[in-house]
Design a protein around this motif. Structure first.
Motif, mmCIF file in Angstrom:
data_model
loop_
_atom_site.group_PDB
_atom_site.id
_atom_site.type_symbol
_atom_site.label_atom_id
_atom_site.label_comp_id
_atom_site.label_asym_id
_atom_site.label_seq_id
_atom_site.Cartn_x
_atom_site.Cartn_y
_atom_site.Cartn_z
ATOM 1 N N SER A 164 -3.434 0.830 -3.608
ATOM 2 C CA SER A 164 -2.659 -0.328 -4.048
ATOM 3 C C SER A 164 -3.156 -0.803 -5.396
ATOM 4 O O SER A 164 -4.359 -0.811 -5.670
ATOM 5 N N TRP B 129 0.861 -1.177 0.000
ATOM 6 C CA TRP B 129 0.000 0.000 0.000
ATOM 7 C C TRP B 129 0.900 1.231 0.000
ATOM 8 O O TRP B 129 1.822 1.330 0.806
ATOM 9 N N LEU C 44 -5.317 -2.918 4.512
ATOM 10 C CA LEU C 44 -4.387 -1.859 4.897
ATOM 11 C C LEU C 44 -3.983 -1.950 6.360
ATOM 12 O O LEU C 44 -2.795 -1.841 6.685
#
Length: 420
Positions: free
Chosen positions: A162, A46, A170
């Protein structure tokens, strides 16, 4: 890009197992750079892209990058935040050329293909042709030609995105330690104060090392040490998440003891408390957090630093520009309920950080003097061993453990080839 191994490099531990050697080639070789774009920035990670407060209203947008891929962060009419690749589905042109703004939809200037704020294609000029001639094929499906939409996650008002559909959620990617300290700083609504941008002629990973490195902070940064903002003798810790990819460095300035500190630093040029400022108000702030912590550097893999230095609050976004340069974007913020005195304090203390900051300007220079020295170096390696040379937490500030953790995580994603 295939998964073939990169050239063999000496990345082995030292003979007694307590150090890490990183090949300098990793900072200069285009092969590594290309692999990073695939395996990190477009892979199982991420990346930070914005503060929610940068797109507060419906129609607001911000253009930025994930690695070297241009993306747009938008706030749609329903309040949702979206992140899309800034590349028209028609011929690949940038759709958004401004840094930020507000508009009801996104439109490519080249042929005026239009998209809604979620990236769905909503308009194609002359799609059905003119006067019965031309136009798109009959089976053209608008739904199949939108902007590439990325996964979005938000923690504490920090927006991450992402490319991967399989990356862990996350919160799991960040881990409890990082989430806790994001929420510590982002514990109430914020107000964006402005940006600073710094172009550094060095590899982005040198800066990733720097922000995980408490060892340099009171040696390179004379202002830190002279005025007691940060010293290696202070109470502090260097911690990592369970995967060792993120790093938290913090210290408590109230633990300063000038006499003891002078003895600890000996004859080091970095300790001279005789220097004074003509305007000492720069160092006058207010205690904001009950825990007494006055410095926090939270380095989030791969491209974010969240900081608290005295009363300065900021995020730093790392944007690679080829293998030998990167842009560093500092976004300063305060809290929405700051009174006039605190607003003035924050504005004055921004002189500590940023491209010309009394503290931070040396970091860019440090990156560049390393890059300049290793250009063309194919065989030599760095040596990372301070504090034991392992990816371990420390309850002190004389360690490089978090740097080792970064490289261990990097090796899992990108690889160094076979150690020898």
């Amino acid at each position: 890009m295939t998964d073939t191994a990169l050239p063999d490099e000496n990345t082995s531990r030292t003979a007694n197992g307590t150090g890490r050697r990183i090949p300098y080639r990793v900072f200069t070789d285009p092969e590594y750079h290309a692999r990073e774009q695939e395996k990190i920035f477009q892979g199982e990670a991420w990346s930070f892209v914005a503060l929610e407060a940068e797109v507060p209203e419906a129609g607001d947008f911000k253009s930025t990058f994930i690695g070297e891929t241009p993306v747009i962060v938008t706030r749609a009419a329903d309040g949702a935040v979206h992140v899309v690749v800034n590349r028209c589905a028609h011929r690949g042109a940038l759709v958004c050329r401004e840094l930020r703004g507000n508009r009801p939809n996104l439109e490519c200037v080249y042929h005026q293909w239009a998209y809604d704020l979620a990236g769905n294609l909503i308009g194609v000029p002359f799609r059905r042709g003119l006067k019965g001639q031309g136009g798109m094929p009959g089976d053209f499906d608008m739904k199949q030609h939108g902007l590439k939409q990325l996964r979005v996650g938000i923690v504490g008002g920090l927006v991450f995105a992402s490319f991967s559909q399989s990356v862990v959620p996350l919160n799991d990617f960040l881990g409890p330690l990082v989430v806790e300290h994001i929420e510590r700083i982002m514990h109430k609504p914020i107000k964006v104060l402005g940006d600073q941008r710094q172009y550094v002629h060095g590899n982005w990973k040198l800066y990733a090392e720097n922000t995980r490195d408490p060892y340099h902070a009171s040696l390179l940064h004379l202002f830190h040490n002279t005025f007691g903002l940060y010293r290696s003798t202070q109470t502090g810790k260097a911690l990592m998440d369970s995967e060792k990819r993120h790093s938290l460095l913090y210290s408590i300035a109230a633990s300063n003891d000038d006499a003891a500190d002078k003895q600890a630093y000996g004859d080091s040029r970095t300790f001279d408390t005789e220097f004074k400022l003509q305007d000492m108000s720069l160092l006058k702030g207010r205690q904001e957090f009950d825990d007494g912590i006055t410095l926090v550097i939270l380095a989030v893999f791969p491209n974010l630093v969240l900081q608290q230095i005295q009363n300065t609050l900021a995020v730093r976004q790392i944007v690679p520009k080829g293998q030998e340069a990167f842009e560093l974007v500092w976004t300063h913020f305060g809290y929405a309920d700051d009174d006039a005195e605190m607003q003035a304090i924050r504005r004055k203390q921004t002189n500590l950080i940023g491209p010309a900051g009394l503290i931070s300007m040396e970091d860019g220079e440090a990156v560049e003097i390393v890059q300049n020295a290793i250009v063309g170096e194919q065989q030599a390696t760095s040596f990372i061993a301070m504090g034991g040379g392992r990816a371990e937490d420390a309850d002190h500030l004389v360690t490089e453990g978090a740097i080792v953790g970064f490289w261990d995580s990097y090796e899992k994603l990108v690889g160094f080839g076979t150690a020898r």
